[in-house]
Motif scaffolding. Structure first.
Motif, PDB file in Angstrom:
ATOM      1  N   SER A   8      -7.743  -9.063  -7.534  1.00  0.00           N
ATOM      2  CA  SER A   8      -6.415  -9.632  -7.281  1.00  0.00           C
ATOM      3  C   SER A   8      -5.491  -9.524  -8.488  1.00  0.00           C
ATOM      4  N   GLY A   9      -5.981  -8.941  -9.586  1.00  0.00           N
ATOM      5  CA  GLY A   9      -5.135  -8.749 -10.759  1.00  0.00           C
ATOM      6  C   GLY A   9      -5.882  -9.060 -12.034  1.00  0.00           C
ATOM      7  N   THR A  85       7.973 -13.863  -7.649  1.00  0.00           N
ATOM      8  CA  THR A  85       6.993 -12.987  -6.993  1.00  0.00           C
ATOM      9  C   THR A  85       7.527 -12.434  -5.678  1.00  0.00           C
ATOM     10  N   GLU A  89       8.307  -8.413  -4.612  1.00  0.00           N
ATOM     11  CA  GLU A  89       7.698  -7.824  -3.411  1.00  0.00           C
ATOM     12  C   GLU A  89       8.754  -7.168  -2.535  1.00  0.00           C
ATOM     13  N   LYS A 116      -0.022  -9.188 -11.715  1.00  0.00           N
ATOM     14  CA  LYS A 116      -0.279  -9.223 -10.274  1.00  0.00           C
ATOM     15  C   LYS A 116       0.248  -7.905  -9.692  1.00  0.00           C
ATOM     16  N   LEU A 118       0.975  -4.807  -6.884  1.00  0.00           N
ATOM     17  CA  LEU A 118       1.432  -4.568  -5.513  1.00  0.00           C
ATOM     18  C   LEU A 118       1.309  -3.096  -5.139  1.00  0.00           C
ATOM     19  N   GLU A 123       3.016  -5.425  -1.074  1.00  0.00           N
ATOM     20  CA  GLU A 123       1.952  -6.371  -0.733  1.00  0.00           C
ATOM     21  C   GLU A 123       0.834  -6.281  -1.762  1.00  0.00           C
ATOM     22  N   PHE A 124       0.075  -7.358  -1.896  1.00  0.00           N
ATOM     23  CA  PHE A 124      -1.022  -7.354  -2.855  1.00  0.00           C
ATOM     24  C   PHE A 124      -2.089  -6.351  -2.439  1.00  0.00           C
ATOM     25  N   VAL A 316      -3.987 -11.585   0.372  1.00  0.00           N
ATOM     26  CA  VAL A 316      -4.226 -10.302   1.033  1.00  0.00           C
ATOM     27  C   VAL A 316      -5.045 -10.488   2.306  1.00  0.00           C
TER      28      VAL A 316
END
Length: 462
Positions: A8-9, A85, A89, A116, A118, A123-124, A316
């Motif tokens: 996730s990062g 955030t 996005e 983070k 994308l 989107e993640f 996600v």
């Protein structure tokens, strides 16, 4: 001090030693791995990535490192500067970019920061993409550009305004009704970018914003996680100002909580419940939240004839399940609103606009609106992890101990009892085990959580 490398990062504390903390070398290393992954996704002559940050003290330093690493790989960067955030996005899609990076550690204290990541949909990343980037970071195959092929940085600070414009155009944002209501609202921006974005949105809706901690200095005036115990200043200010309610967001503006006109918490779990009630009233359909979220969303969904589905924890996973079930609204019980009519990401700004629409149309006070929903009470606790603990073994033992109950192991262990539930899982972002419980009273929820903490500790000593 910590560096957490996950799908996730990349999240860690500033300072210390390379590989143990989020140092400049680590920021460059993982930015380069992400840039390499971006270039592998599309065979094209020129790639671009959107970069924005919250107001953390370390944010500008980390952003310069990340952006110039991408430039060194021949990738063009759209620099949003101080942003949110959800704004980053949306900017990825609006710029037709190949990806995006948000520099924020969400609700973590000021010593933390994170990358983070994308995809080109804003989107993640899913688990497979995240693992590819981690593999690239540990390999020796990242190629940088020659001097004639370097990228460039373009500054665009208009995206918060563009984000708000998109929200105001949504059919279910009842701009006229909100403006007629003439509301007065206290905004706690935790001295980050919510202090910029939320007042701008409210002013566009003729809502009077009373600003509290809205200077984007990065010096958080309280723990930035929007929980009751951290919000005493906001609760007092709402009463003092005779405001209609209070709004608080986390540093990167993807978690949203409300305080009613009496200075009482609306309940972060009920942010999504109230917004979903409004959406489902106008557009009946399905909903999704993660396994650690309240049963109250299921109740509201079924009231409107829809189907509720629980996903694994993680944005996600919620988004994937929303797409699969064609959900019209979803999110997370921590105050995260995902409204696919706008985009597939937790977005406090659209959450505020939809909540205001609901409030204006019902003509109820915030406390009266809260009484419309079944009351469940949650306890959210955690156990700090040490390297010696075998978390997987502990969770397996807990599942075996309660095998006679309804067990779900798609994400940690969730044990559903007749009148309450407990969810045990290892955090993706912090070195902790999270213990979430829900029951018909706060006392019962707290007792259940404390009981499981003792049981986990006993298993760990075996």
């Amino acid at each position: 001090m910590t560096l957490i490398k996950s799908i996730s990062g990349i999240r860690g504390t500033i300072g210390g030693f390379q590989g143990d903390n989020l140092t400049p070398i680590d920021a460059v290393k993982y930015a380069a791995a992400y840039g390499s992954w971006v270039k592998q996704q599309r065979n094209k002559e020129q790639h671009s990535v959107v970069v924005g940050r919250d107001a953390r003290i370390s944010g500008e330093m980390v952003q310069q490192l990340v952006m110039n690493t991408l430039v060194g790989m021949g990738i063009h960067v759209i620099d949003l500067g101080l942003s949110t955030t959800p704004t980053v996005e949306m900017a990825v899609v609006m710029e037709h970019a190949d990806g995006g990076i948000i520099l924020t550690a969400s609700h973590n204290p000021k010593q933390w920061n994170a990358l983070k990541l994308l995809n080109n949909k804003g989107e993640f990343l899913n688990a497979a993409a995240g693992q590819e980037i981690l593999n690239l970071a540990e390999g020796n195959t990242i190629e940088f550009a020659d001097v004639d092929s370097l990228g460039r940085i373009t500054i665009n600070d208009a995206y918060i305004d563009m984000h708000i414009d998109e929200i105001l155009e949504l059919p279910l944002v009842n701009v006229e009704a909100i403006k007629k209501a003439k509301l007065k609202v206290v905004v706690d921006g935790v001295n980050s970018t919510g202090g910029i974005a939320v007042p701008l949105l409210l002013e566009a809706l003729d809502v009077d914003p009373i600003k509290l901690f809205c200077e984007p200095t990065g010096h958080f005036p309280h723990n930035p996680e929007p929980l009751k115990e951290h919000l005493t200043d906001l609760m007092a200010r709402v009463v003092e100002e005779h405001a209609d309610f209070g709004i608080v967001v986390d540093p990167d503006v993807d978690r949203l909580a409300f305080v009613d006109e009496n200075g009482e918490m609306f309940g972060e779990e009920y942010t999504l419940v109230a917004v979903a009630d409004y959406i489902l009233k106008h557009t009946p359909g399905n909903t999704v939240s993660n396994m650690s979220s309240s049963r109250a969303l299921r109740d509201v969904t079924e009231k409107h004839g829809g189907t509720y589905t629980a996903s694994a924890v993680g944005e996600v996973n919620v988004v994937e399940k929303m797409k699969e079930t064609k959900a019209v609204i979803g999110g997370e019980g921590n105050g995260g609103i995902i409204y696919p009519e706008l985009h597939y990401g937790r977005d406090s700004l659209v959450g505020i606009a939809l909540f205001l629409s609901h409030l204006a149309e019902t003509n109820l006070s915030v406390s009266a609106l809260r009484k419309e929903y079944t009351s469940y009470f949650m306890s959210k606790k955690k156990i700090e992890l040490t390297p010696q603990l075998n978390v997987d073994a502990i969770l397996k033992t807990m599942a075996e101990t309660y095998a006679s109950e309804e067990i779900n192991t798609i994400d940690g262990v969730k044990i559903d009892f007749a009148e309450n539930w407990v969810h045990l899982r290892k955090s993706n972002t912090e070195p902790i085990i999270r213990i979430y419980t829900e029951a018909k009273s706060q006392e019962e929820a707290d007792q259940l959580a404390n009981r499981f903490i003792k049981e986990i500790e006993a298993v760990a000593k075996q």
